[in-house]
Design an enzyme around this catalytic site. Structure first.
Site, PDB file in Angstrom:
ATOM      1  N   HIS A 136       0.604  -1.172   0.028  1.00  0.00           N
ATOM      2  CA  HIS A 136      -0.070  -0.077  -0.157  1.00  0.00           C
ATOM      3  C   HIS A 136       0.906   1.205   0.026  1.00  0.00           C
ATOM      4  O   HIS A 136       0.487   2.094   0.415  1.00  0.00           O
ATOM      5  CB  HIS A 136      -0.808   0.148   1.263  1.00  0.00           C
ATOM      6  N   GLU A 191      10.040   7.678 -17.534  1.00  0.00           N
ATOM      7  CA  GLU A 191       8.634   8.134 -17.795  1.00  0.00           C
ATOM      8  C   GLU A 191       8.086   7.812 -18.996  1.00  0.00           C
ATOM      9  O   GLU A 191       7.012   7.489 -19.325  1.00  0.00           O
ATOM     10  CB  GLU A 191       8.781   9.725 -17.707  1.00  0.00           C
TER      11      GLU A 191
END
Ligand code: ARG
Length: 469
Positions: A164, A298
């Site tokens: 998480h 990216e």
């Protein structure tokens, strides 16, 4: 790309037509702008087909020699950039056939005996995809080899393992990297099993129903390195599932690389500062002088979307087509070619980038200390003192609350404070709560301990260097 006045032009299929094709339709239906990339496969397929026609006495020896010489000349013209690709001849197949006839006369006109462009193009694409599978596997192995080099150096480098995106348990950086080895190993296995399905010969299926000539398909298959032939002529000319499978397999590889990219981007940010990526893989901002942007990861993340798009295009392309071949299938090429190009470039640049990563061990270590990462270890120690896990879980939750109030790590709490929470906690346990101890108490197969990870790296190295596809 050249184009001529339509009126004077004879097309390979124009015998029954009374007017020349409309200029726009010519452009709309042509594929030579992109399928010229199949030329080398088209020529290889044609040579194998012609040799078979000759050994089956469908064409004679002189014809075969003329065809082979002509095709060799055409191959050189293409390689030297001298070949005149023309929109007038629609696609790679007709362009080559037209030039062959120009070079060797009537023999060139015999090459298409017992063949259709439908089984021809299906053969070309299968040869192309087979090559792309092999080169992708080679590039993945190089990526894995650099990944292992980096992992080897960081078997003792502690970092926070997350769930998480919250600190969960200490792991080694090497163990984290090795997760990507496993993912890409499965990618190679997927490519290798796909190769078997791709490696079947469509030629001999004709337009859709086979041919009246006494052909020898197994002979052509063998010449082209196929393991067998497509067993149904309708299926052979019409399905492109193998190309879709290649693109979905690449989409999975890209998805894995995209996840790693996302991590590199986070790790390089000033908030994490776990790693540096060498300047040659980054760019600056035209406005903000302080910026160093991780453009390569990216773009890998971005190009993953592009490949996913190609998968959807191809699935959509196929889903409504009745058997057998339809011109829709011509649209299979651009998504396929772009997928192959994207994975090639991505793997090349990513593999190189792995050598330009430097690791800030200190930042990783400090981050591990922040999140009570060894809480589970304390709970496990209590279990070993014969407390049921659910009860020890509750005790440790109280310890975490206390450490959180004191703004320190569990291992910094005083023994009296801990004993106040549970008298079962002893000093020896607290001594075992370091991140390093947490790592080293997990040396089973698949664990993050240095012995286990070293073994995993060794096994992986063996696999990368020895496994044949
Ligand atoms: N350029 C075509 C393609 O890529 C070749 C097959 C053409 N066949 C036909 N019947 N029009 O699919």
């Amino acid at each position: 790309m050249t184009t001529k006045n339509n009126k004077k032009l004879e097309k390979a299929w124009s015998g029954r037509f009374e007017e020349p094709v409309d200029e726009l339709v010519k452009r709309f239906t042509a594929s030579v702008n992109f399928d010229y990339r199949l030329a080398e496969y088209d020529i290889r397929g044609s040579i194998a087909h012609a040799e078979m026609l000759c050994s089956q006495k469908i064409i004679n020896d002189n014809d075969l020699q003329a065809i082979k010489t002509g095709l060799a000349d055409i191959e050189s013209e293409i390689q030297e950039g001298k070949f005149n690709w023309s929109l007038d001849y629609e696609d790679v197949h007709l362009n080559i056939e037209r030039r062959l006839t120009e070079l060797v006369g009537d023999a060139g006109k015999k090459l298409h005996t017992a063949r259709s462009r439908n089984d021809q193009v299906a053969t070309d694409i299968r040869l192309y995809v087979r090559d792309q599978i092999d080169s992708t596997v080679t590039l993945i192995r190089r990526f894995q080899s650099n990944l292992l080099d980096l992992a080897e150096k960081h078997v003792h480098t502690v970092m926070p393992g997350l769930t998480h995106l919250q600190v969960a348990q200490p792991i080694s950086f090497a163990h984290h990297l090795m997760a990507y080895f496993e993912m890409t190993k499965r990618d190679v296995e997927r490519l290798s099993s796909l190769r078997n399905r791709v490696n079947r010969l469509p030629l001999g299926s004709g337009a859709l129903a086979g041919t009246t000539f006494n052909i020898d398909r197994l002979n052509v298959a063998e010449k082209l390195g196929f393991e067998g032939v497509c067993e149904n002529s309708l299926d052979a000319v019409s399905d492109r599932d193998f190309a879709i499978e290649f693109c979905t397999t690449v989409a999975l590889i890209m998805m894995h690389l995209s996840r790693l990219s996302e991590e590199l981007i986070l790790w390089m940010s000033p908030q994490f500062q776990y790693i540096e990526i060498a300047d040659r893989f980054c760019t600056g901002s035209s406005m903000m002088p302080q910026k160093k942007n991780p453009d390569v990861p990216e773009l890998v993340r971005g190009k993953t979307g592009r490949v996913n798009g190609h998968v959807v295009s191809l699935l959509t392309l196929m889903k409504g087509q009745p058997l057998a071949y339809n011109k829709d299938n011509q649209e299979d090429k651009e998504p396929l070619f772009d997928t192959a190009q994207t994975i090639r470039d991505t793997l090349l640049v990513f593999t190189d980038m792995l050598t330009g990563i430097s690791v800030n061990k200190d930042a990783m270590y400090k981050a591990t200390a922040k999140g009570f990462a060894t809480a589970t270890d304390l709970a496990d120690h209590l279990v070993r003192k014969s407390l049921p896990f659910r009860e020890s879980h509750e005790i440790v939750a109280k310890v975490v609350k206390l450490a959180s109030e004191r703004k320190c790590d569990i291992s910094d709490l005083k023994i009296q404070e801990l004993k106040a929470v549970s008298p079962m906690i002893d000093e020896e346990m607290i001594g075992k709560l370091s991140s390093e101890a947490a790592l080293e108490s997990r040396n089973h197969i698949g664990g993050t301990g240095s012995l286990a990870v070293n073994k995993a790296i060794l096994k992986a190295r063996n696999w990368v260097e020895n496994d044949d596809i």
